[in-house]
Scaffold this active site. Structure first.
Site, PDB file in Angstrom:
ATOM      1  N   THR A  35      25.955  10.929   6.207  1.00 34.57           N
ATOM      2  CA  THR A  35      25.654  10.390   7.245  1.00 34.57           C
ATOM      3  C   THR A  35      27.064   9.339   7.649  1.00 34.57           C
ATOM      4  OG1 THR A  35      22.981  11.415   7.717  1.00 34.57           O
ATOM      5  CG2 THR A  35      24.585   9.769   9.657  1.00 34.57           C
ATOM      6  N   GLY A  83      37.038 -12.438  27.009  1.00 36.75           N
ATOM      7  CA  GLY A  83      36.387 -11.139  26.891  1.00 36.75           C
ATOM      8  C   GLY A  83      34.987 -10.872  27.284  1.00 36.75           C
ATOM      9  N   ASN A  84      34.587  -9.686  27.357  1.00 41.99           N
ATOM     10  CA  ASN A  84      33.188  -9.454  27.685  1.00 41.99           C
ATOM     11  C   ASN A  84      32.788  -9.617  25.951  1.00 41.99           C
ATOM     12  OD1 ASN A  84      32.942  -8.650  30.155  1.00 41.99           O
ATOM     13  ND2 ASN A  84      34.332  -6.959  29.649  1.00 41.99           N
ATOM     14  N   ASP A 111      45.089  -1.562  24.542  1.00 42.94           N
ATOM     15  CA  ASP A 111      44.341  -2.803  24.438  1.00 42.94           C
ATOM     16  C   ASP A 111      42.509  -2.761  24.027  1.00 42.94           C
ATOM     17  OD1 ASP A 111      42.774  -5.232  24.282  1.00 42.94           O
ATOM     18  OD2 ASP A 111      43.704  -6.174  25.807  1.00 42.94           O
ATOM     19  N   THR A 170      35.937  -4.367  24.218  1.00 46.36           N
ATOM     20  CA  THR A 170      34.302  -3.650  24.957  1.00 46.36           C
ATOM     21  C   THR A 170      34.760  -2.157  24.945  1.00 46.36           C
ATOM     22  OG1 THR A 170      33.933  -6.299  25.069  1.00 46.36           O
ATOM     23  CG2 THR A 170      32.672  -4.444  25.809  1.00 46.36           C
ATOM     24  N   ASP A 195      41.827 -16.402  26.527  1.00 46.34           N
ATOM     25  CA  ASP A 195      41.840 -15.389  27.163  1.00 46.34           C
ATOM     26  C   ASP A 195      40.454 -15.491  26.721  1.00 46.34           C
ATOM     27  OD1 ASP A 195      42.319 -12.291  28.262  1.00 46.34           O
ATOM     28  OD2 ASP A 195      41.820 -11.924  26.113  1.00 46.34           O
ATOM     29  N   GLY A 213      42.346  -6.101  36.071  1.00 49.76           N
ATOM     30  CA  GLY A 213      42.303  -6.798  35.467  1.00 49.76           C
ATOM     31  C   GLY A 213      42.852  -8.015  34.933  1.00 49.76           C
ATOM     32  N   ASP A 229      43.312  -9.265  31.740  1.00 48.40           N
ATOM     33  CA  ASP A 229      43.614  -9.004  30.886  1.00 48.40           C
ATOM     34  C   ASP A 229      45.399  -8.183  30.549  1.00 48.40           C
ATOM     35  OD1 ASP A 229      42.298  -7.324  31.436  1.00 48.40           O
ATOM     36  OD2 ASP A 229      41.453  -7.090  29.791  1.00 48.40           O
ATOM     37  N   VAL A 261      39.436 -14.754  22.857  1.00 49.43           N
ATOM     38  CA  VAL A 261      40.862 -14.903  22.725  1.00 49.43           C
ATOM     39  C   VAL A 261      41.021 -16.082  22.314  1.00 49.43           C
ATOM     40  CG1 VAL A 261      42.778 -13.896  20.813  1.00 49.43           C
ATOM     41  CG2 VAL A 261      41.226 -12.549  21.758  1.00 49.43           C
TER      42      VAL A 261
END
Length: 254
Positions: A184, A8-9, A129, A132, A6, A107, A109, A13
């Site tokens: 912070t 992805g951006n 999911d 990104t 798979d 998409g 995915d 995977v």
């Protein structure tokens, strides 16, 4: 043995499956400049490091949301495995009824996630999911894909926050010690992680109210193991959901 990939951006995977068993799952960085040979070496390394023999791969399937490298990765898979690789797209049998305004826009995915979801879990179903982008997909009691939501992923929010401020540092995505930060770094961690967990809780609640029914909620994606424990909604973590969906689609088209 089937190789499933798979794209992805941010990450790719990949894993090998034998019948209904996932033999391994790995993540590698998505590179827009890598050649098919470089990706083939990555595939070989992943398979061999998991104690498997690449010569036993007799099928392969890819889903991708990065069209510019789909053919490169497909060529890499075929170079390494010497088998023809299927690509999830129009014309493939999925068994999923998509009832949104333009089904072609969904998409691959999300299609793969939903195919696995309706085969593994009770509907109605919400699939989260976390990649990104963080996506939420809704499947009704008839196992129809009826819509969803897209929101910025955790790392997108992190990078935007850091790049648009002068004094805030980059942080590791680790669970904060408490909700109310006292420095912070802890404040940023809390904002990103509890902020996303709270958003998912709130969205799932609103989706269930709109449906008028409680839903099974399943989460997947690289950042899901970090966020799911912080959610108040009952969520099933399934890191292999994409690979399961790819195997189901492969079998339907073989």
């Amino acid at each position: 043995m089937i190789l499933a990939v798979d794209i992805g951006n941010t990450n790719i995977v990949l894993g090998c499956c034998d019948k209904d068993k996932i033999l391994f799952r790995e993540r590698v960085s998505t590179s827009l400049t890598a050649t098919d040979l470089e990706y083939a070496v990555t595939l070989r390394t992943a398979v061999e490091m998991n104690g498997l023999d690449g010569s036993e791969i007799d099928g392969a399937i890819i889903s991708s949301v990065v069209p510019t490298i789909t053919n490169t990765v497909k060529a890499a898979v075929e170079k390494y495995t010497k088998v023809k690789c299927k690509v999830v797209g129009p014309g493939m049998k999925t068994g999923l009824s998509i009832k949104i305004d333009n089904p072609a826009q969904l998409g691959s995915d999300l299609v793969v996630d939903a195919v696995a979801g309706i085969n593994e879990y009770k509907t109605p179903l919400i699939i989260v999911d976390m990649g990104t982008a963080t996506t939420l997909s809704v499947i009704d009691t008839n196992k129809d894909y009826i819509g969803g939501m897209i929101m910025p992923g955790i790392m997108v929010s992190h990078d935007s926050l850091i790049n648009r401020t002068s004094q805030l540092p980059r942080i590791a995505l680790e669970q904060p010690k408490k909700v109310i930060g006292t420095n912070t770094v802890e404040c940023i961690k809390g904002g990103l992680l509890y902020g996303n967990a709270g958003a998912i809780d709130g969205i799932c609640q609103r989706m269930m109210q709109e449906l008028g029914k409680d839903c099974t909620v399943v989460a997947t994606g690289g950042l899901a193991p970090i966020i799911v424990p912080l959610c108040r909604t009952s969520i099933i973590l399934d890191e292999d959901l994409l690979l399961k969906g790819l195997m189901i689609i492969y079998n339907k088209n073989t």
